[in-house]
Scaffold this active site. Structure first.
Site, mmCIF file in Angstrom:
data_model
loop_
_atom_site.group_PDB
_atom_site.id
_atom_site.type_symbol
_atom_site.label_atom_id
_atom_site.label_comp_id
_atom_site.label_asym_id
_atom_site.label_seq_id
_atom_site.Cartn_x
_atom_site.Cartn_y
_atom_site.Cartn_z
ATOM 1 N N ASP A 1 0.783 -1.026 -0.070
ATOM 2 C CA ASP A 1 0.039 0.104 -0.006
ATOM 3 C C ASP A 1 1.011 1.171 -0.002
ATOM 4 O OD1 ASP A 1 -2.743 1.221 0.176
ATOM 5 O OD2 ASP A 1 -1.808 1.958 1.858
ATOM 6 N N GLU B 1 1.082 5.661 0.447
ATOM 7 C CA GLU B 1 0.435 6.972 0.667
ATOM 8 C C GLU B 1 1.091 7.960 0.078
ATOM 9 O OE1 GLU B 1 -2.303 7.039 2.517
ATOM 10 O OE2 GLU B 1 -2.157 5.095 3.399
ATOM 11 N N GLU C 1 -5.252 18.299 2.520
ATOM 12 C CA GLU C 1 -6.368 17.318 2.492
ATOM 13 C C GLU C 1 -5.828 16.050 2.477
ATOM 14 O OE1 GLU C 1 -6.029 19.291 -1.638
ATOM 15 O OE2 GLU C 1 -5.968 20.035 0.579
ATOM 16 N N HIS D 1 -3.931 10.750 5.847
ATOM 17 C CA HIS D 1 -2.871 9.642 6.269
ATOM 18 C C HIS D 1 -2.002 10.322 7.703
ATOM 19 C CE1 HIS D 1 -0.271 12.302 4.161
ATOM 20 N NE2 HIS D 1 -0.770 11.863 2.961
ATOM 21 N N HIS E 1 -5.116 6.294 7.738
ATOM 22 C CA HIS E 1 -4.553 5.627 6.834
ATOM 23 C C HIS E 1 -3.252 5.297 6.972
ATOM 24 C CE1 HIS E 1 -7.993 5.476 3.363
ATOM 25 N NE2 HIS E 1 -8.378 5.765 4.656
ATOM 26 N N ASP F 1 -2.172 -1.031 6.586
ATOM 27 C CA ASP F 1 -3.302 -1.099 5.495
ATOM 28 C C ASP F 1 -2.556 -2.293 4.678
ATOM 29 O OD1 ASP F 1 -4.799 1.137 6.333
ATOM 30 O OD2 ASP F 1 -4.706 2.183 4.682
#
Length: 231
Positions: A7, A9, A52, A57, A151, A156
């Site tokens: 995963d 970010e 945002e 995260h 997140h 994740d």
């Protein structure tokens, strides 16, 4: 079979639009069993962190200030990934950032056609009409996600590895470790332990039971087996 669940970010939704990868987390599976080997890294994005994105995260510009840029730390990631299939949720997004970063620093990209496994597509085919977010799939399969506040790439990936196993049929009982792998890695295989044959059990009536049975039969009038014998 070795697979990597991963995963990422990022600073936003589009690498082509100027966004960058700031975190990657990877979990190694062998025969769809976690080996305990993981890879986790943060990267300086060489740009600002939009509010945002940070809200999703929790990674700030200040936190990333002393982290290496992707090009300076890419070798460790490439070594961990090897040539294994790569599993991600909505994998096209993660692949676009992974390959974008690799291409940007002059490294070979990952062939999405041969190595990409998308758990979102698998979930949609297995459970059409249901919700397919990672949270929803964890709920469906009873996977604890109570520690997922924001997140995080490694967290994740760890949750997704459990989801992936469930999507592919669930964990098998009778997992055995095989340490005879010539490469020196511990591999896993599904084994069935043979059952020892049980001795034949004899259920003979006692003499008292036989006497009681004969006495019961003698009380019967016009038994059906008598009619069958006479016919």
């Amino acid at each position: 079979m070795r697979e990597i669940v991963f995963d990422t970010e990022t600073t936003g939704l589009s690498f082509a639009g100027g966004d960058r990868m700031v975190e990657i987390g990877c979990v190694e599976l062998v025969n769809r069993v976690e080996t305990g080997r993981t890879f986790h890294a943060y990267y300086h994005p060489e740009r600002n962190m939009p509010a945002e994105a940070q809200a999703v995260h929790g990674i700030s510009e200040a936190f990333l200030a002393d982290k290496p840029v992707f090009a300076d730390a890419v070798d460790d990631l490439i070594d961990f990934l090897g040539d294994a299939p790569l599993i991600a949720h909505n994998a096209g997004f993660d692949f676009s950032f992974l390959n974008g970063e690799l291409k940007r620093c002059g490294r070979p990209v990952v062939n999405a056609k041969t190595r990409m496994i998308d758990t979102l597509q698998i979930a949609r085919s297995r459970h059409p009409g249901a919700k397919h977010t990672l949270d929803a799939l964890c709920n469906r399969f009873g996977i604890d996600r109570s520690h997922r506040i924001v997140h995080g790439a490694l967290l994740d990936a760890q949750l997704l590895s459990q989801v992936y196993v469930e999507l592919m049929g669930g964990r098998q009982i009778g997992l055995g470790l095989d340490s005879s792998d010539p490469a020196g890695q511990v591999t896993t295989s599904v084994v069935s332990a043979p059952r020892a044959a049980r001795p034949t059990r004899v259920f003979a009536p006692t003499e008292g039971e036989l006497v009681a049975h004969r006495a019961f039969i003698d009380k019967l009038t016009d038994p059906i087996w008598g009619a069958a014998a006479s016919g």
